[in-house]
Design a protein around this motif. Structure first.
Motif, PDB file in Angstrom:
ATOM      1  N   SER A   8      -3.458   8.900   5.662  1.00 49.65           N
ATOM      2  CA  SER A   8      -3.065   9.295   4.306  1.00 49.65           C
ATOM      3  C   SER A   8      -2.043   8.307   3.741  1.00 49.65           C
ATOM      4  CB  SER A   8      -2.484  10.709   4.323  1.00 49.65           C
ATOM      5  OG  SER A   8      -1.398  10.746   5.224  1.00 49.65           O
ATOM      6  N   LYS A   9      -1.639   7.303   4.565  1.00 50.03           N
ATOM      7  CA  LYS A   9      -0.664   6.316   4.093  1.00 50.03           C
ATOM      8  C   LYS A   9      -1.334   5.283   3.198  1.00 50.03           C
ATOM      9  CE  LYS A   9       1.888   6.080   8.182  1.00 50.03           C
ATOM     10  NZ  LYS A   9       2.149   5.221   9.317  1.00 50.03           N
ATOM     11  N   SER A  10      -0.709   4.957   2.094  1.00 48.55           N
ATOM     12  CA  SER A  10      -1.198   3.897   1.232  1.00 48.55           C
ATOM     13  C   SER A  10      -0.825   2.560   1.866  1.00 48.55           C
ATOM     14  CB  SER A  10      -0.547   4.039  -0.143  1.00 48.55           C
ATOM     15  OG  SER A  10      -1.017   3.043  -0.993  1.00 48.55           O
ATOM     16  N   SER A  11      -1.768   1.633   1.930  1.00 50.61           N
ATOM     17  CA  SER A  11      -1.482   0.332   2.536  1.00 50.61           C
ATOM     18  C   SER A  11      -2.519  -0.671   2.073  1.00 50.61           C
ATOM     19  CB  SER A  11      -1.511   0.489   4.056  1.00 50.61           C
ATOM     20  OG  SER A  11      -1.399  -0.773   4.678  1.00 50.61           O
ATOM     21  N   LEU A  14      -8.334   3.310   6.452  1.00 52.17           N
ATOM     22  CA  LEU A  14      -8.466   3.209   4.996  1.00 52.17           C
ATOM     23  C   LEU A  14      -9.873   2.784   4.586  1.00 52.17           C
ATOM     24  CD1 LEU A  14      -5.097   1.358   4.358  1.00 52.17           C
ATOM     25  CD2 LEU A  14      -5.577   3.781   3.949  1.00 52.17           C
ATOM     26  N   ARG A  64      -8.673  -4.181  -1.172  1.00 52.51           N
ATOM     27  CA  ARG A  64      -7.402  -3.733  -1.727  1.00 52.51           C
ATOM     28  C   ARG A  64      -6.240  -4.370  -1.013  1.00 52.51           C
ATOM     29  NH1 ARG A  64      -4.671   2.224  -2.343  1.00 52.51           N
ATOM     30  NH2 ARG A  64      -3.180   1.460  -3.856  1.00 52.51           N
ATOM     31  N   PRO A  98      -1.167  -3.093  -2.063  1.00 53.15           N
ATOM     32  CA  PRO A  98      -1.037  -1.631  -2.049  1.00 53.15           C
ATOM     33  C   PRO A  98      -0.301  -1.056  -3.265  1.00 53.15           C
ATOM     34  CG  PRO A  98       0.516  -2.612  -0.505  1.00 53.15           C
ATOM     35  CD  PRO A  98      -0.272  -3.749  -1.099  1.00 53.15           C
ATOM     36  N   THR A 106       0.480   0.244  -7.095  1.00 54.77           N
ATOM     37  CA  THR A 106      -0.343   1.040  -8.015  1.00 54.77           C
ATOM     38  C   THR A 106      -1.191   0.123  -8.895  1.00 54.77           C
ATOM     39  OG1 THR A 106       1.248   2.819  -8.056  1.00 54.77           O
ATOM     40  CG2 THR A 106      -0.281   2.720  -9.901  1.00 54.77           C
ATOM     41  N   GLU A 135      -6.194   5.803  -6.534  1.00 57.15           N
ATOM     42  CA  GLU A 135      -6.834   5.461  -5.267  1.00 57.15           C
ATOM     43  C   GLU A 135      -7.984   4.482  -5.499  1.00 57.15           C
ATOM     44  OE1 GLU A 135      -5.796   6.421  -2.398  1.00 57.15           O
ATOM     45  OE2 GLU A 135      -4.488   8.119  -2.854  1.00 57.15           O
TER      46      GLU A 135
END
Lengths: 346, 346
Positions: free
Chosen positions: A19-22, A68, A260, A263, A265, B270
């Motif tokens: 669930s971590k954004s990276s 991810l 991506r 990371p 926004t 996301e």
């Protein structure tokens, strides 16, 4: 041939998704995989067991081990989506049996027995017997990048405009794509972060190379967009810079996200452009493309890729080939170097 | 009939587009239009001159006077995209001549002679002669909202899922859309900002109404998305909240932006969902839909709209009818009231 009961492999530390954004940068490998022993797997009826010679590390592998990527991890199983090796055992089906003894490029797909190991499992139908002229490091990177490059170039060709935009343009994937595009008179607009990549990318087929860190980047971007009118934006980076590029593009631009690296926004700076300029944001995923494309198309693309490596139109820039035993310690540092590919050898 | 040489109208203060970021809220009208005198225009061969009875104010008008709409302003010309009135003069073509003396709903399109005036110019082919049962306020709002509502409902139907999501759901447009959708068994998920709008929207056809300011909004949103699996998100708001809703939607969701009430930056929370869940962001613009649709489709949709107003399935909630002379002072205050439409009468 007698197979050992157990093997060395880089095994996933976690299950499912994170669930971590990276981003797709591998700052540390030991957080995600651990070198260990595991039993040598048995191929199913339609599968082969491959003794791995060289395994590739793609951005999709990094995203996968981080949790991810678009398919869940299975804790304790080997990672690695592709490699090259020799088939040492096969399931009962003739298509699998036929491959025994052959040197092949293979994708591990969803078998849960990845290529970062002494032995891996692959579907026979997805394996590519390699001609003698193909180097191991080319064969190990024969599937994910070439298929993605040619599939995305197909999108550019369908759209019809000669010019298109690429971020992370110094990647192997983009170099393959630009080479193929230049041959057919297309005009890649390559976006990079360093001036020393400019001559490299011009040689690889870019019509323009823009450095995002240059003080006049916005001006140059606007000028190139005006002159070239690209419609397709193939983006492996996302984040604010990708938003800026998309906003500078002309009417009916399509922002196609396939990676991506950033990371941060990701903004849509001008939502009004979606309404009045008919712009769109969408994604590209090789797995989905393979699902949606007829099998002949995949075979044709894979054949074309192999020919390109043999006749020298394509080649793989190798940064490092790291032994499996040293991968956790050395891979992050090697991946951080620009412009080349890193491999693992068991 | 003798026409006066000059007329009163709300005239645009500026040319072209604005570079200022802003939403569709009209905080002040005098910054964009000024009440003034101008000569009564002459219709071209395919056009009619309409003595305006009532003119509508749509969100697209607000965006247009601010310079944020998809066509440039022309300084000194009257604003206003639609209205109702009587044809008092016509160009030489029979289709125009036939309308003389008739009460019609009309769009001003790109004529540069808008409806916020005593007289307006419209293309004869785009005018709708009104049946007696249609009220002036219904006739004045007969084109932009109903066409947009039915065109966007067409997108929902093509996609195939019964449930879909709407922001700014208390707008006239959304109420028309939800009424039509409920009749055919579709399940609108209405997103609003106030609890007192909930019963209103349930009555208008919403299957669910979610208040974004409720403390459990995120939980409720997740539950409704899971239960209803909507694919289409019709968004007039943009900004962070729209991003949050899109991120909560299931695979293959399409975020269709048609307005921009929130001037805040719009994030894609996301971007990986674009890759692995095949989500997309796109736009809807009535002008583009009209350009791309066959003329029969437009006629059919307009006929359906008129029938719905006559038989009472649709009705226009009127907040206020403001005299032209008082519009600059009073319209912003009336537009700020929720749930209804504001009109101008010369």
């Amino acid at each position: 041939m007698t197979l050992p009961p157990r093997m060395r492999a880089l095994l996933l530390n976690d299950d499912g998704y994170s669930s971590k954004s990276s981003g797709a940068l591998l700052e540390d490998m030991g957080s995600y995989v651990t070198l260990g022993d595991i039993e040598v797997p048995e191929p199913g009826p339609s599968q082969v067991l491959v003794k791995v010679s060289v395994a590739a590390i793609n951005p999709s592998d990094v995203m996968f081990v981080k949790g991810l990527y678009g398919q869940p991890r299975q804790k304790g199983q080997p990672a690695g989506f592709e490699g090259v090796g020799t088939v040492v055992a096969a399931g009962a089906e003739p298509a699998a049996q036929r491959l025994v003894g052959q040197r092949i490029a293979f994708p591990t797909g969803r078998s849960n027995w990845g290529s970062w190991a002494e032995y891996a499992i692959a579907e026979a139908a997805a394996c590519i017997p390699l001609m003698d002229g193909v180097k191991d490091t080319d064969g190990a990177a024969m599937i994910v990048n070439p298929l993605t490059a040619l599939a995305m170039f197909g999108i550019v060709k369908e759209e019809g405009e000669k010019a298109f935009v690429l971020t992370a343009a110094a990647s192997q994937l983009c170099k393959l794509l630009m080479g193929a595009a230049r041959e057919e008179g297309y005009r890649p607009i390559a976006i990079v972060r360093r001036d020393d990549q400019i001559p490299l990318l011009e040689a690889a087929g870019a019509a323009h190379v823009l450095n995002t860190t240059a003080p006049d980047f916005a001006d140059k971007l606007a000028k190139v967009m005006k002159a070239e009118q690209p419609r397709i934006f193939l983006d492996a980076v996302t984040g604010p810079l990708a938003g800026q590029i998309f906003a500078a593009m002309p009417k009916r631009a399509r922002w196609i996200i396939y990676g991506r690296l950033d990371p941060e926004t990701t903004p849509i700076p001008e939502p009004g452009q979606m309404i009045f300029m008919h712009k769109r944001v969408e994604g590209f995923w090789l797995t989905e493309w393979l699902r949606a494309s007829p099998p002949e198309r995949r075979v044709e693309v894979v054949k074309e890729a192999q020919k390109r490596f043999i006749d020298g139109r394509w080649s793989t820039d190798v940064t490092a080939v790291v032994p499996l035993e040293e991968a956790v310690a050395k891979v992050p540092g090697e991946l951080a170097k620009p412009n080349g590919k890193v491999f693992i050898t068991p």
